[in-house]
Design a protein around this motif. Structure first.
Motif, PDB file in Angstrom:
ATOM      1  N   GLY A 139       0.834  -1.192   0.000  1.00  0.00           N
ATOM      2  CA  GLY A 139       0.000   0.000   0.000  1.00  0.00           C
ATOM      3  C   GLY A 139       0.865   1.237   0.000  1.00  0.00           C
ATOM      4  N   MET A 140       0.252   2.366  -0.215  1.00  0.00           N
ATOM      5  CA  MET A 140       0.993   3.620  -0.238  1.00  0.00           C
ATOM      6  C   MET A 140       1.460   3.987   1.168  1.00  0.00           C
ATOM      7  SD  MET A 140      -1.491   5.726  -2.846  1.00  0.00           S
ATOM      8  CE  MET A 140      -0.433   7.175  -2.852  1.00  0.00           C
ATOM      9  N   ASN A 141       2.411   4.903   1.249  1.00  0.00           N
ATOM     10  CA  ASN A 141       2.880   5.380   2.548  1.00  0.00           C
ATOM     11  C   ASN A 141       1.708   5.957   3.341  1.00  0.00           C
ATOM     12  OD1 ASN A 141       5.544   4.693   2.059  1.00  0.00           O
ATOM     13  ND2 ASN A 141       6.024   6.676   1.129  1.00  0.00           N
ATOM     14  N   GLY A 142       1.652   5.624   4.634  1.00  0.00           N
ATOM     15  CA  GLY A 142       0.593   6.147   5.489  1.00  0.00           C
ATOM     16  C   GLY A 142      -0.704   5.375   5.402  1.00  0.00           C
ATOM     17  N   SER A 143      -0.662   4.198   4.776  1.00  0.00           N
ATOM     18  CA  SER A 143      -1.914   3.437   4.611  1.00  0.00           C
ATOM     19  C   SER A 143      -2.217   2.540   5.807  1.00  0.00           C
ATOM     20  CB  SER A 143      -1.849   2.597   3.331  1.00  0.00           C
ATOM     21  OG  SER A 143      -0.761   1.689   3.372  1.00  0.00           O
ATOM     22  N   SER A 158       6.161  -4.868  -6.607  1.00  0.00           N
ATOM     23  CA  SER A 158       7.013  -5.864  -7.261  1.00  0.00           C
ATOM     24  C   SER A 158       7.836  -6.654  -6.260  1.00  0.00           C
ATOM     25  CB  SER A 158       7.949  -5.176  -8.253  1.00  0.00           C
ATOM     26  OG  SER A 158       8.815  -4.285  -7.576  1.00  0.00           O
ATOM     27  N   SER A 159       8.163  -6.062  -5.117  1.00  0.00           N
ATOM     28  CA  SER A 159       9.048  -6.706  -4.150  1.00  0.00           C
ATOM     29  C   SER A 159       8.414  -7.927  -3.509  1.00  0.00           C
ATOM     30  CB  SER A 159       9.439  -5.706  -3.063  1.00  0.00           C
ATOM     31  OG  SER A 159      10.123  -4.611  -3.619  1.00  0.00           O
ATOM     32  N   CYS A 160       7.097  -7.998  -3.484  1.00  0.00           N
ATOM     33  CA  CYS A 160       6.417  -9.046  -2.718  1.00  0.00           C
ATOM     34  C   CYS A 160       5.539  -9.952  -3.581  1.00  0.00           C
ATOM     35  CB  CYS A 160       5.555  -8.413  -1.624  1.00  0.00           C
ATOM     36  SG  CYS A 160       6.456  -7.323  -0.509  1.00  0.00           S
ATOM     37  N   ARG A 161       5.736  -9.910  -4.873  1.00  0.00           N
ATOM     38  CA  ARG A 161       4.821 -10.676  -5.728  1.00  0.00           C
ATOM     39  C   ARG A 161       5.033 -12.190  -5.607  1.00  0.00           C
ATOM     40  NH1 ARG A 161       8.475  -8.270  -9.500  1.00  0.00           N
ATOM     41  NH2 ARG A 161       9.546  -9.789 -10.826  1.00  0.00           N
ATOM     42  N   PHE A 162       6.140 -12.625  -4.957  1.00  0.00           N
ATOM     43  CA  PHE A 162       6.387 -14.057  -4.770  1.00  0.00           C
ATOM     44  C   PHE A 162       5.536 -14.635  -3.645  1.00  0.00           C
ATOM     45  CE2 PHE A 162       9.387 -11.725  -2.159  1.00  0.00           C
ATOM     46  CZ  PHE A 162       9.245 -12.332  -0.921  1.00  0.00           C
ATOM     47  N   CYS A 163       4.920 -13.796  -2.802  1.00  0.00           N
ATOM     48  CA  CYS A 163       4.155 -14.276  -1.646  1.00  0.00           C
ATOM     49  C   CYS A 163       2.852 -14.944  -2.090  1.00  0.00           C
ATOM     50  CB  CYS A 163       3.844 -13.124  -0.697  1.00  0.00           C
ATOM     51  SG  CYS A 163       5.306 -12.454   0.120  1.00  0.00           S
ATOM     52  N   GLN A 164       2.449 -16.001  -1.326  1.00  0.00           N
ATOM     53  CA  GLN A 164       1.193 -16.675  -1.654  1.00  0.00           C
ATOM     54  C   GLN A 164      -0.011 -15.756  -1.459  1.00  0.00           C
ATOM     55  OE1 GLN A 164       3.307 -17.739   0.911  1.00  0.00           O
ATOM     56  NE2 GLN A 164       3.331 -19.989   0.987  1.00  0.00           N
ATOM     57  N   LYS A 165       0.098 -14.848  -0.482  1.00  0.00           N
ATOM     58  CA  LYS A 165      -1.044 -13.998  -0.150  1.00  0.00           C
ATOM     59  C   LYS A 165      -0.582 -12.557  -0.005  1.00  0.00           C
ATOM     60  CE  LYS A 165      -4.769 -13.590   3.306  1.00  0.00           C
ATOM     61  NZ  LYS A 165      -5.327 -14.179   4.543  1.00  0.00           N
ATOM     62  N   ILE A 166      -1.317 -11.648  -0.601  1.00  0.00           N
ATOM     63  CA  ILE A 166      -1.000 -10.224  -0.536  1.00  0.00           C
ATOM     64  C   ILE A 166      -2.212  -9.487   0.028  1.00  0.00           C
ATOM     65  CG2 ILE A 166      -0.390  -8.159  -1.869  1.00  0.00           C
ATOM     66  CD1 ILE A 166       0.938  -9.989  -3.912  1.00  0.00           C
ATOM     67  N   ALA A 167      -1.963  -8.641   1.016  1.00  0.00           N
ATOM     68  CA  ALA A 167      -3.027  -7.807   1.592  1.00  0.00           C
ATOM     69  C   ALA A 167      -2.765  -6.362   1.188  1.00  0.00           C
ATOM     70  CB  ALA A 167      -3.049  -7.936   3.116  1.00  0.00           C
ATOM     71  N   VAL A 168      -3.767  -5.713   0.610  1.00  0.00           N
ATOM     72  CA  VAL A 168      -3.622  -4.346   0.098  1.00  0.00           C
ATOM     73  C   VAL A 168      -4.282  -3.375   1.070  1.00  0.00           C
ATOM     74  CG1 VAL A 168      -3.983  -2.811  -1.860  1.00  0.00           C
ATOM     75  CG2 VAL A 168      -3.720  -5.279  -2.239  1.00  0.00           C
ATOM     76  N   PHE A 169      -3.485  -2.416   1.561  1.00  0.00           N
ATOM     77  CA  PHE A 169      -3.982  -1.401   2.477  1.00  0.00           C
ATOM     78  C   PHE A 169      -4.185  -0.084   1.739  1.00  0.00           C
ATOM     79  CE2 PHE A 169      -3.173  -2.786   7.025  1.00  0.00           C
ATOM     80  CZ  PHE A 169      -3.034  -4.118   6.717  1.00  0.00           C
ATOM     81  N   HIS A 170      -5.235   0.642   2.157  1.00  0.00           N
ATOM     82  CA  HIS A 170      -5.464   1.978   1.598  1.00  0.00           C
ATOM     83  C   HIS A 170      -6.207   2.822   2.621  1.00  0.00           C
ATOM     84  CE1 HIS A 170      -5.924   5.104  -1.351  1.00  0.00           C
ATOM     85  NE2 HIS A 170      -7.252   5.090  -1.246  1.00  0.00           N
ATOM     86  N   GLU A 171      -5.562   3.929   3.025  1.00  0.00           N
ATOM     87  CA  GLU A 171      -6.152   4.875   3.977  1.00  0.00           C
ATOM     88  C   GLU A 171      -6.633   4.184   5.249  1.00  0.00           C
ATOM     89  OE1 GLU A 171      -9.134   7.033   1.862  1.00  0.00           O
ATOM     90  OE2 GLU A 171      -7.662   8.232   0.739  1.00  0.00           O
ATOM     91  N   GLY A 172      -5.788   3.292   5.781  1.00  0.00           N
ATOM     92  CA  GLY A 172      -6.080   2.658   7.057  1.00  0.00           C
ATOM     93  C   GLY A 172      -7.037   1.488   6.987  1.00  0.00           C
ATOM     94  N   ARG A 173      -7.366   1.037   5.810  1.00  0.00           N
ATOM     95  CA  ARG A 173      -8.291  -0.086   5.670  1.00  0.00           C
ATOM     96  C   ARG A 173      -7.698  -1.170   4.780  1.00  0.00           C
ATOM     97  NH1 ARG A 173     -13.626   0.894   7.252  1.00  0.00           N
ATOM     98  NH2 ARG A 173     -14.053   3.055   7.867  1.00  0.00           N
ATOM     99  N   LEU A 174      -8.113  -2.409   5.048  1.00  0.00           N
ATOM    100  CA  LEU A 174      -7.760  -3.521   4.188  1.00  0.00           C
ATOM    101  C   LEU A 174      -8.777  -3.551   3.048  1.00  0.00           C
ATOM    102  CD1 LEU A 174      -6.123  -6.108   3.618  1.00  0.00           C
ATOM    103  CD2 LEU A 174      -7.745  -7.338   5.073  1.00  0.00           C
ATOM    104  N   VAL A 175      -8.306  -3.338   1.817  1.00  0.00           N
ATOM    105  CA  VAL A 175      -9.239  -3.229   0.693  1.00  0.00           C
ATOM    106  C   VAL A 175      -9.217  -4.444  -0.230  1.00  0.00           C
ATOM    107  CG1 VAL A 175      -9.248  -0.699   0.705  1.00  0.00           C
ATOM    108  CG2 VAL A 175      -7.518  -1.906  -0.646  1.00  0.00           C
ATOM    109  N   GLN A 176      -8.139  -5.241  -0.210  1.00  0.00           N
ATOM    110  CA  GLN A 176      -8.054  -6.419  -1.061  1.00  0.00           C
ATOM    111  C   GLN A 176      -7.119  -7.455  -0.451  1.00  0.00           C
ATOM    112  OE1 GLN A 176      -6.927  -4.282  -4.848  1.00  0.00           O
ATOM    113  NE2 GLN A 176      -8.201  -5.895  -5.768  1.00  0.00           N
TER     114      GLN A 176
END
Length: 622
Positions: free
Chosen positions: A410-414, A575-593
């Protein structure tokens, strides 16, 4: 919160005594024998002085009475032997007192460091604690800190013993004064005491005015540091690295302006003149006060001698005792308020030491599982940092499986780093709960719970200590294990060039210390995380300063090192973490994906796809 310091002791005596009791109790907690050592040293020193006085009296009176020379020599040698032993004992005790002062100074100031290490993060970051830390910094700049307190305690103990000795040795003079029937003696005595009292009060008042100017607005003096070295300070500690920027950017003129030119501003010169004036007046009053009492003591005994009421030897005895009596009373009148003021300067430290943690301290022991079956769940967690109204994390839920490689992006501050701080229980959620194997983590013993995690923070710190101790985070360690962790982290080649291997000191804070680059420091921090051998390993953007390709190589290499442990990788670069089985996407303090790299990239309307396309120009496929 700050109170204006004032030598006139605006606080009631009861509060000063309460402060003194706190201070003594704190120092006694470090060493209960320090005060006894100081008291014995001063008692013996005073005893030695009065033995010398009594010997002089004996010799003069014996000569006047025609006492045999051999008898005088015998007594003199006895006194001299006792004084010799006392002088050597006092010297030894003085050295012991000096060593104890140094030890107590270090241990006393270590109390605040230890307190900060064990204090809740939320408590440390609170506005109340920030104000208190500022007060402590200001108060510690006063005098010589704890050494000043020791100095006044030592001085007061000496004065009290000297006062006791003056009364005991010179007691007969009181009866002589009462029987003398000479009103001029009493007038002289009362006049000297009155003048001395007035000059002492004036001296105290001038010093109070000096202190008010010096400490009335401490922040102002912080903005204009008087020493060049302060401009190179980093968090209150000297940092030699800052000098490089001065040279590169030619900032000598800037330094001179703030360190020297501002020192010569008209208003600054006028204020310094006032400080010198009040300090000079205070010193003059103190000298006059002592001289008046000393002169009066000699005049009183002279009058008694002329009247034939005392022998020649006792002239010396009584004059010395009366002089000591007045001088020590005058000294106590000055030293006690000074001690109260200096103790008061330490009350900010006492407040910090008395601060209690607010986080709930659990008592459940942590189950030690050889199979590493630890499950973490965030359940509807929300959190705001102390003093902030904005949520850093809102309604966050996530489950982490054993052995899972999870990427947090996620972006900085997410809210990515906030999630790690909550997981490690540096903070507690404002809402919701974090569960370990179904149990709220707040119920576990904190020190046991933290053993589950190895973390490389974004702002990780290495210490100016040997390399091996940095990796093991201990002064005793398995050298083979440490070296293996360093090699696994990619530091092997650099380790070979270290002059003392793992025993080499890092950084130039030591004469034989070596500098390591930012990338090398990251590898050492990674080796430290691996060495702990915890079931959960977390990387919180420690490679943010590197380019995306280098970060990817470090992350993927680290993934091989941790093996089947649960690993969490945090980055704002997808790109740094695309090898992980699971990716959690943060945005503005929330888990969005959540999902794998391929799944998230397939969602054309998702935040991950948006971030990926925005950063695609920096990636290298392959």
């Amino acid at each position: 919160m700050r109170e204006t310091s004032d030598l006139t002791s605006r606080l009631p005596l009861k509060e000063h005594l309460r402060n003194m009791k706190k201070m003594i109790k704190t120092i006694n907690g470090l060493d209960p024998w320090w005060l006894v050592l100081f008291a014995v040293k001063n008692l013996l020193a005073v005893t030695e002085g009065y033995l010398a006085l009594l010997l002089s009296v004996y010799i003069l009176d014996s000569l006047g009475r025609g006492t045999a020379f051999t008898e005088i020599c015998r007594v003199t040698f006895g006194f001299a032997g006792a004084m010799f032993l006392l002088a050597n004992l006092v010297h030894w005790l003085q050295l012991r007192c000096g060593a104890k002062q140094q030890s107590l100074y270090v241990r006393y100031h270590a109390l605040t460091e230890e307190k900060m290490l064990h204090m809740d993060f939320a408590r440390i970051a609170s506005p109340e604690c920030e104000i208190l830390k500022k007060r402590i910094r200001e108060d510690m700049n006063w005098g010589a800190g704890l050494f000043t307190v020791f100095d006044y305690v030592d001085r007061i103990l000496g004065s009290m013993w000297n006062l006791t000795g003056a009364v005991a040795v010179g007691f007969p003079v009181a009866g002589i004064l009462l029987r003398a029937g000479r009103p001029e003696i009493w007038l002289l005595l009362l006049g000297a005491v009155a003048v001395s009292w007035v000059t002492t009060r004036l001296g105290i008042r001038y010093m109070a005015m000096f202190n008010e100017i010096l400490n009335g607005d401490p922040a102002r003096y912080e903005e204009l540091p008087p020493f060049l070295g302060w401009l190179f300070a980093n968090g209150g500690h000297f940092s030699y690295q800052n000098g490089k920027d001065v040279r590169i950017y030619g900032a000598y003129g800037l330094i001179r302006r703030y360190a020297l030119d501002n020192y010569e501003l008209p208003e600054e010169r006028q204020e310094r003149r006032k400080l010198r004036l009040y300090q000079g007046k205070s010193g003059f009053c103190q000298v006059v006060s002592g001289q008046i009492l000393e002169g009066a003591s000699y005049m009183i005994v002279g009058i008694l001698a002329l009247a034939g009421l005392v022998t020649i030897g006792n002239v010396l005895r009584y004059a010395g005792c009366i002089r000591n009596l007045f001088q020590e009373m005058d000294s106590l009148a000055k030293s006690i308020p000074e001690l109260f003021l200096n103790v008061r300067k330490h009350m900010s430290t006492m407040e910090l030491l008395e601060m209690e943690n607010e986080m709930y301290q659990g008592s459940l022991p942590l189950e030690k599982r050889s199979d590493g079956e630890y499950r973490i769940e965030f359940r509807n967690v929300s959190f705001r940092y102390p003093g902030s109204e904005q949520y850093a994390l809102k309604d966050f839920s996530l489950k982490m499986r054993v052995g899972e490689k999870l990427a947090i992006v996620g972006m900085n501050g997410s809210g990515k780093t906030t999630m790690i701080k909550l997981l490690c229980r540096l903070y507690d959620p404002d809402e919701g709960a974090i569960l370990l194997n179904g149990v709220d983590i707040r119920k576990f013993r904190q020190e046991e719970y933290l053993k589950l995690f190895s973390v490389v923070f974004q702002d990780f710190k290495l210490f100016s200590l040997p390399l091996g101790e940095n990796v093991a985070a201990d002064c005793r360690y398995d050298a083979e294990k440490v070296e293996k962790c360093l090699r696994d982290a990619g530091f092997g080649e650099r380790l070979e060039r270290m002059p003392e291997g793992a025993d080499t000191y890092l950084y130039k804070d030591y004469e034989d210390g070596v500098e390591v680059s930012g990338g090398e420091a990251q590898k050492i921090a990674i080796a430290r995380a691996v060495c702990k051998d915890a079931p959960f390993v977390l990387l919180d953007e420690p490679t943010a300063a590197l380019d995306p390709l280098s970060e990817y190589e470090i992350y993927s290499g680290f993934d091989r090192i941790v093996g089947d442990k649960t690993a969490v990788y945090i980055s704002h670069r997808l790109s740094s973490c695309r090898f992980c089985q699971k990716i959690a996407v943060f945005h503005e303090g929330r888990l969005v994906q959540t999902g794998s790299h391929e799944e998230l990239l397939a969602d054309r309307n998702g935040k991950y796809r948006e971030l990926w396309e925005a950063q695609a120009q920096y990636y290298t496929q392959g």
